[in-house]
Structures are given as C-alpha cells and as structure tokens.
Write a protein that holds these residues in place. Structure first.
Motif, mmCIF file in Angstrom:
data_model
loop_
_atom_site.group_PDB
_atom_site.id
_atom_site.type_symbol
_atom_site.label_atom_id
_atom_site.label_comp_id
_atom_site.label_asym_id
_atom_site.label_seq_id
_atom_site.Cartn_x
_atom_site.Cartn_y
_atom_site.Cartn_z
ATOM 1 N N MET A 1 0.812 -1.201 0.000
ATOM 2 C CA MET A 1 0.000 0.000 0.000
ATOM 3 C C MET A 1 0.854 1.263 0.000
ATOM 4 O O MET A 1 0.781 2.069 0.903
ATOM 5 N N LEU A 2 1.688 1.398 -1.011
ATOM 6 C CA LEU A 2 2.449 2.646 -1.128
ATOM 7 C C LEU A 2 1.594 3.613 -1.925
ATOM 8 O O LEU A 2 1.622 3.647 -3.138
ATOM 9 N N TRP A 3 0.805 4.398 -1.191
ATOM 10 C CA TRP A 3 -0.215 5.215 -1.819
ATOM 11 C C TRP A 3 0.358 6.131 -2.881
ATOM 12 O O TRP A 3 -0.215 6.319 -3.933
ATOM 13 N N SER A 4 1.473 6.725 -2.541
ATOM 14 C CA SER A 4 1.989 7.741 -3.446
ATOM 15 C C SER A 4 3.319 7.277 -4.004
ATOM 16 O O SER A 4 4.197 8.065 -4.313
ATOM 17 N N GLY A 5 3.431 5.958 -4.106
ATOM 18 C CA GLY A 5 4.696 5.378 -4.543
ATOM 19 C C GLY A 5 5.229 6.006 -5.822
ATOM 20 O O GLY A 5 6.427 6.210 -5.977
ATOM 21 N N ALA A 6 4.314 6.341 -6.715
ATOM 22 C CA ALA A 6 4.732 6.835 -8.025
ATOM 23 C C ALA A 6 5.148 8.300 -7.981
ATOM 24 O O ALA A 6 5.800 8.795 -8.891
ATOM 25 N N VAL A 7 4.755 8.972 -6.898
ATOM 26 C CA VAL A 7 5.005 10.402 -6.851
ATOM 27 C C VAL A 7 6.127 10.695 -5.858
ATOM 28 O O VAL A 7 5.941 10.618 -4.654
ATOM 29 N N SER A 42 -2.009 13.894 7.910
ATOM 30 C CA SER A 42 -1.035 13.024 7.242
ATOM 31 C C SER A 42 -1.716 11.895 6.485
ATOM 32 O O SER A 42 -1.354 11.588 5.348
ATOM 33 N N ILE A 43 -2.695 11.277 7.142
ATOM 34 C CA ILE A 43 -3.387 10.163 6.474
ATOM 35 C C ILE A 43 -4.087 10.685 5.219
ATOM 36 O O ILE A 43 -4.014 10.070 4.146
ATOM 37 N N ALA A 44 -4.734 11.847 5.334
ATOM 38 C CA ALA A 44 -5.457 12.408 4.184
ATOM 39 C C ALA A 44 -4.491 12.773 3.059
ATOM 40 O O ALA A 44 -4.692 12.394 1.899
ATOM 41 N N VAL A 51 4.279 12.466 2.474
ATOM 42 C CA VAL A 51 4.193 13.316 3.664
ATOM 43 C C VAL A 51 5.488 13.236 4.469
ATOM 44 O O VAL A 51 6.108 12.181 4.567
ATOM 45 N N ARG A 52 5.877 14.386 5.009
ATOM 46 C CA ARG A 52 6.967 14.432 5.981
ATOM 47 C C ARG A 52 6.378 14.955 7.284
ATOM 48 O O ARG A 52 5.916 16.090 7.331
ATOM 49 N N ASP A 68 1.905 2.084 10.274
ATOM 50 C CA ASP A 68 0.842 2.272 9.287
ATOM 51 C C ASP A 68 1.082 3.555 8.488
ATOM 52 O O ASP A 68 0.927 3.572 7.265
ATOM 53 N N LEU A 69 1.472 4.603 9.175
ATOM 54 C CA LEU A 69 1.748 5.864 8.484
ATOM 55 C C LEU A 69 2.901 5.676 7.491
ATOM 56 O O LEU A 69 2.832 6.133 6.343
ATOM 57 N N ARG A 70 3.960 5.018 7.927
ATOM 58 C CA ARG A 70 5.118 4.806 7.044
ATOM 59 C C ARG A 70 4.724 4.001 5.799
ATOM 60 O O ARG A 70 5.153 4.299 4.694
ATOM 61 N N LYS A 71 3.864 3.001 6.013
ATOM 62 C CA LYS A 71 3.419 2.176 4.877
ATOM 63 C C LYS A 71 2.718 3.000 3.818
ATOM 64 O O LYS A 71 2.736 2.674 2.644
#
Lengths: 316, 316
Positions: A1-7, A42-44, A51-52, A68-71
């Motif tokens: 679940m790398l939400w923004s993996g591509a970005v 951060s989640i949003a 996110v940093r 979970d946040l890191r994932k």
C-alpha cells in the motif's frame, strides 16, 4: 500500500499534534482513540502526495500506528518519541454532532514540544502548520527553505491569547485555514466576504473558511469560491474532519504542483472529500481504510452532487 | 418592462399570500412593507416566465403595487380585493439576521380566503402553491387541469396541526419545497438524506430542502444535488428569500419547459440567485429593481463562485 509510490516529488511537510482522544459521542464513549491534527492531515495527504511528519508523542503511542503511516508514504523521521504521556484531549459531542465541548486537555509531552525540522525535510515545497502555538509555527518557518505554499491552521485560543505572534504568522504564510467563527473572531467582522478581505490584507493571499457540514469557502486574487460538504447518510464522528480537509487540500495541490485558481478550487473538493471519509468512522479509522479507488469513487459521486450539465445563463 | 414579453407559453400559476409586513430589523423598524409569499414569488418568476396570480388583499393594499406586477407580466385576474384589511405579519430579526420571531399575525381578509382559479388560469402548466392551509392547497388542485409540475411550500404550523390534509397534499404534488427544520419535523429524521427519502415516498418525486444562507438541496430520481447560496457582502432583509427562491426556480423550469435532471439543477441556481437579490433590500424593493441584465450578471458571478475549471478526478 504505497499510496503515493509513483510520486516522488512535492512532499508535504506536516507539523502538528499527535494525540489520544477520549470521545463522548451520542453513540457511546470511545477512549484512547488515536488522534491529533497531524495524524488526520497526514493520512489524508498520503492518498495524494508523500508526507513528511513532524510532531511529538509519548511512550504510550503505539508503534503500529507509526508503521501504518510509514506504509502509506509518511516519512516519520521528524516524529520525536519523548519520555512521558502523549497529548490527550477529551470531548463531548452534542446529539446532532453539530457542536462539542472540551472536557479535558492534557498537554503531556506536547507541553515541551519544540519542532525540529530534519535536514532532509527543510526543502519541502508544501508546508502545513497545524493548530499549534504561533511561536512554534514561526520556529518551523525559520527552519524551512522557501516553500511554494505555507498553509496554517489556528484557533480562538491563539486569536485571543497571542494576537501579536499570530499576526506575525499571518504575515509569513500563503494560506490560512480557519473556520467561520474564527474568521469572525479574528476580524470582529460578521460578514465572511468582508472578514476574508480583512484577513487577506494581513498577509495570506489565500484564505479558507471552513463551515463544517455547510462546506468551505476559498478566497484568492481570483475572488471567492465555494465547495459544499459531501452529503452523507451517516455521520459518526466529526473529530479530525477539518484536519483531513486541510490534508486532502494540500495533498492535491502538491500532487498537481499547481497553485493556480482552478487547481486550488479543485483542491477544495479533495479536501471536502477527505473530510467526508473522516466523519464516517470513530477517530481516523475510516480514513485509514480509504483506498485510491474509494477516493475516485467519492469524487465521482461528489461531481454528481454539484453537476448542472450546462451553463447557468438565462435562456433566450 | 415586459419581462417575459417574448415568452407566451408556460405561465406559472402562483397561489398564496399578499401581505403587509412590519419588520423589526437590527438596522431599524420598517412598517407597512409590501410582503406575502405570492408577492415575492411572482416578482421572481416574472423575470423568467409569465405569472398568473391568485390571492386576496384588502382595501388598504396599494393599486400601484398591482400595476407594477401587471407591468412585469403578472396576470392579476385571480387577485381578489375583499372588504377589510390585508393580511399583516410583524416579526423581529436577530442581530445576525439568522433567525426571526413572529410578534404578531393578523389574518384579516385572509381568514376567509378561498382560492378561486379563473377559467383562463386552469390550464396553467406550472403551479406554485404557497404556504397556505393544506385544505386550500387541495382546493386549488381540484380546480386545475393536469399541470406538468405542481410545487408546494408548507410550514411547521401545518405539519403539526394538519398532518392528514398535508399528507393528502403530498400525495398530489410533484415537488415539495421546505426548509431543513421542516423536513426534520415532518419526518422525525435528523439526517437530511434519509428525511428526503422518507418524504419522497409520501408522494412528491422531487423535494427541495432550503437551508437559508447555506444553500439548498434538491432530490429526485437522479439523486441529490446541492446549490449554494450566492455569497453577499451585505444582507439587509431575509424576508421573502425562500419565496423568491421558489419563484425563480419555477420561472426557470417554465421558461425552458424542461423538468429533466439537469434543467432542474440549473433551476436551483436561478432560485438561489433570485433569493440573493431579495435579501439585498428591505421587503421586495431590491427584487423589484432587478433587470434581466442584472440576473445575467449575477448568474455569471455565481458561476465564478462554483467553477472548478476541470474534472474532479484524481490526477495520474
């Protein structure tokens, strides 16, 4: 679940509270719910951009939540684990969830929090300053390198208690995100159009006025814009909705890397959409479950709620 | 000033109160202001479609006002002048104009009002039943020939006092126009999506829930739609805003003669626009001054308030 993996570009630096909330809801009391503005934001944001995160938590905050946040693409290098207990807020909601009363606030490790921005975070192009002491917001700004957009939240407590420092914050940010009551309190002006003009003269060229279930207003050089709240059949817990809104908004702006009038107006809808997920569950539970597909689906439904299928001109 | 001179088709039959209002506003007290739901609705509708007005007034109602209505394309053949005084309402508004208290209601000639629909009005394709006794609304419906759309307003007084007759009205109309409090009172359901579903089961396939400065919701077989209130710097007097909204909505529907989902959604914006003019002056003064050019200009500004300049989809 790398939400923004591509970005990889355009991370959003988020500084604010990580907390435990004790929520007295009409449906029952929920204790030790993970909360805090920075958590929700951060989640949003993570659904749209990397996110940093910068904040402080105590020994009692579960490492699993940080995992979970890191994932989901949140860099937690700026999260400090201090000796002591995590910040805790206890509140009670009215039966219709339209208002809430703070029953208890325990600052705990947050009392001595001084944000330290890791070297790798300093060049973050997008910055979200959560609702913390304006002196701390200024400390963050002193540590970052010319971001493209600095958005800040604040509250009545700082408006009345730290007007001078808050004024300094306003002079240094690009976007203020507050609610209608706060806008009125800050300016002493009831009419929101006039209050907005007054606030924009103090520094932030952009202003968002949140109105809860009644949506949100955005003001910039192009004028005023309104985005409604998404219409829900079941609202469970409004806690964190405003923070999720700000997170979604910044996430979209960073994702498209566009601060133009149209992009920011679309960003308002993404903010409202993330806020709408947030209120569907106790604490950030529902928000944590949202997938990119869910977000797409909601944006589709949101479009249907406002689509007129043609121009609003008087027919011949 | 024949507003709808070019449009001979699709007149809107409006039945309701003509009145004098005594308005205690934060800015001062205004007595003997021309009012009444049917007055406001007629003026609003007349900007878009011809009006056929049915109501009663006393010896004291100025003929000049009726002349003004006729000049804008309102057929007053159904307006009866009875011996006695015109209906009178006295109200006091709160400082922020968000609420009002009725101080006095004098029915006067309205007490014996029985709507008589002139023969030439019976085939009106669009009908707006103002907030009058449900028994009178039923009498109107018994006198008209299969209109394309019957819209009706009502209020808490009839919801609690005449539930059976109101239920009969609901079973015979196509569109109910009420406010959020009334929707909740009528159904006993707080959530408006659920309340709307409940109301639509009782008859009207279309429902509008007005939320004052927070806009209005529309529900039909195509789902829910939201239109915001137009954003104003100066709100002077909310009296008649809801009636102007209903008048504008029906006027647009009649003008385009289209009850499809998109046309009705655009009609919502025209309703909101007419409501926004209404609140800019004491009584119907401002509304009376509105020209078709003003309306076009407002629709243009309204578009800017909600335009996102592109689709609300998650960027790749």
């Amino acid at each position: 679940m790398l939400w923004s993996g591509a970005v990889k570009e355009n991370p959003v630096l988020i500084v604010g509270s990580l907390a435990f909330d004790d929520l007295e809801m009409p449906s029952g009391t929920f204790n030790d719910v993970i909360g805090g503005a920075a958590t929700y934001s951060s989640i949003a944001t993570s659904l749209l951009a990397p996110v940093r995160l910068v904040g402080v938590l105590g020994n009692d905050f579960p490492e699993a939540m940080l995992d979970d946040l890191r994932k989901r693409g949140v860099d937690t290098a700026g999260v400090e684990r201090a000796q002591g207990k995590t910040f805790r807020w206890r509140g009670r909601y009215s039966d219709d969830l339209s208002s809430r009363t703070t029953l208890d606030t325990q600052l705990n490790v947050f009392a001595d929090f001084r944000p330290k921005i890791p070297k790798t975070f300093k060049s973050s192009p997008y910055v979200l300053l959560g609702n913390i002491h304006p002196a701390l917001q200024l400390e963050v700004l002193a540590q970052v390198d010319k971001p493209k957009l600095v958005a800040a939240d604040t509250m009545n407590f700082w408006i009345t208690g730290e007007p001078k420092l808050l004024g300094e914050v306003l002079s240094k940010i690009n976007l203020l995100v507050i609610n209608d009551e706060e806008a009125r309190q800050l300016t002493g002006i009831h009419n929101l159009v006039k209050a907005a003009a007054d606030i924009r003269k103090r520094g932030p060229s952009r202003l968002i006025v949140k109105r809860g279930e009644h949506g949100a207003l955005y003001f910039d050089d192009g004028g005023a814009f309104f985005a409604p709240a998404y219409l829900l059949e079941d609202v469970v817990d409004p806690t964190g909705a405003g923070d999720s809104f700000a997170g979604g908004l910044l996430g979209y702006a960073a994702r498209v890397d566009d601060l133009g009038p149209h992009a920011m107006r679309r960003a308002m809808y993404f903010g409202c959409a993330l806020g709408s997920f947030c209120v569907e569950g106790i604490g950030p539970r529902r928000l944590q479950d949202v997938t990119p597909a869910d977000l797409n689906k909601r944006m589709h439904a949101f479009t249907a709620l406002v689509e007129t299928g043609g121009a609003l001109t008087v027919p011949e």
